[in-house]
Design a protein around this motif. Structure first.
Motif, short mmCIF file in Angstrom:
data_model
loop_
_atom_site.label_atom_id
_atom_site.label_comp_id
_atom_site.label_asym_id
_atom_site.label_seq_id
_atom_site.Cartn_x
_atom_site.Cartn_y
_atom_site.Cartn_z
N GLY A 120 14.54 3.10 39.22
CA GLY A 120 13.66 4.27 38.67
C GLY A 120 12.14 3.66 38.68
N THR B 263 6.05 9.49 24.06
CA THR B 263 6.75 9.96 25.06
C THR B 263 8.47 9.70 24.90
N GLY B 264 9.27 9.98 25.96
CA GLY B 264 10.69 9.59 25.85
C GLY B 264 10.63 8.05 26.36
N PRO C 20 13.54 2.82 32.46
CA PRO C 20 14.10 3.86 33.55
C PRO C 20 15.57 3.06 33.99
N GLU C 21 16.19 4.04 34.54
CA GLU C 21 17.43 3.51 35.18
C GLU C 21 17.12 2.35 36.09
N GLU D 190 12.54 7.02 28.46
CA GLU D 190 12.92 6.85 29.82
C GLU D 190 11.98 6.39 30.73
N PHE D 191 10.75 6.77 30.29
CA PHE D 191 9.48 6.33 31.20
C PHE D 191 9.43 4.62 31.19
N GLY E 270 12.06 -3.35 30.37
CA GLY E 270 11.42 -2.34 30.08
C GLY E 270 9.82 -2.73 30.40
#
Ligand code: SF4
Length: 83
Positions: free
Chosen positions: A37, A26-27, A33-34, A29-30, A67
């Motif tokens: 998020g 996956t990316g 996240p910002e 970003e998961f 993260g």
């Protein structure tokens, strides 16, 4: 994360749990996240990951602050460390 090899096909020292890591598919970003998020999707993926326990142990041993690692968010790992 996928196993990498050098030009002579010698395996690198990638820990085996990283070779089974679902997050590598996956990316980032998961998992990173910002601010504000959601990490719910990442945590769901971790629940199905065979390397989850080793991943969490690695994150705790190496003081990974950011993260999702091993199914736990930054705050959850901090709480676990304080116990
Ligand atoms: S437990 Fe989660 S963060 Fe750790 S390797 Fe698996 S998918 Fe990635």
């Amino acid at each position: 994360m996928l196993s990498k090899t050098t030009d002579d096909a010698t395996p690198t020292a990638t820990p085996s749990w990283q070779e089974q890591a679902l997050c590598a598919q996956t990316g980032p970003e998961f998992f990173f996240p910002e601010p504000g998020g959601s990490v719910n999707e990442a945590k769901q993926l971790c629940l199905a990951c065979e390397g989850r326990t080793a991943c969490l142990e690695y994150a705790l041993a190496n003081d990974e602050r950011f993260g999702v690692w091993g199914g736990l968010s930054e705050k959850e790992r901090l709480r676990l460390r304080r116990r």
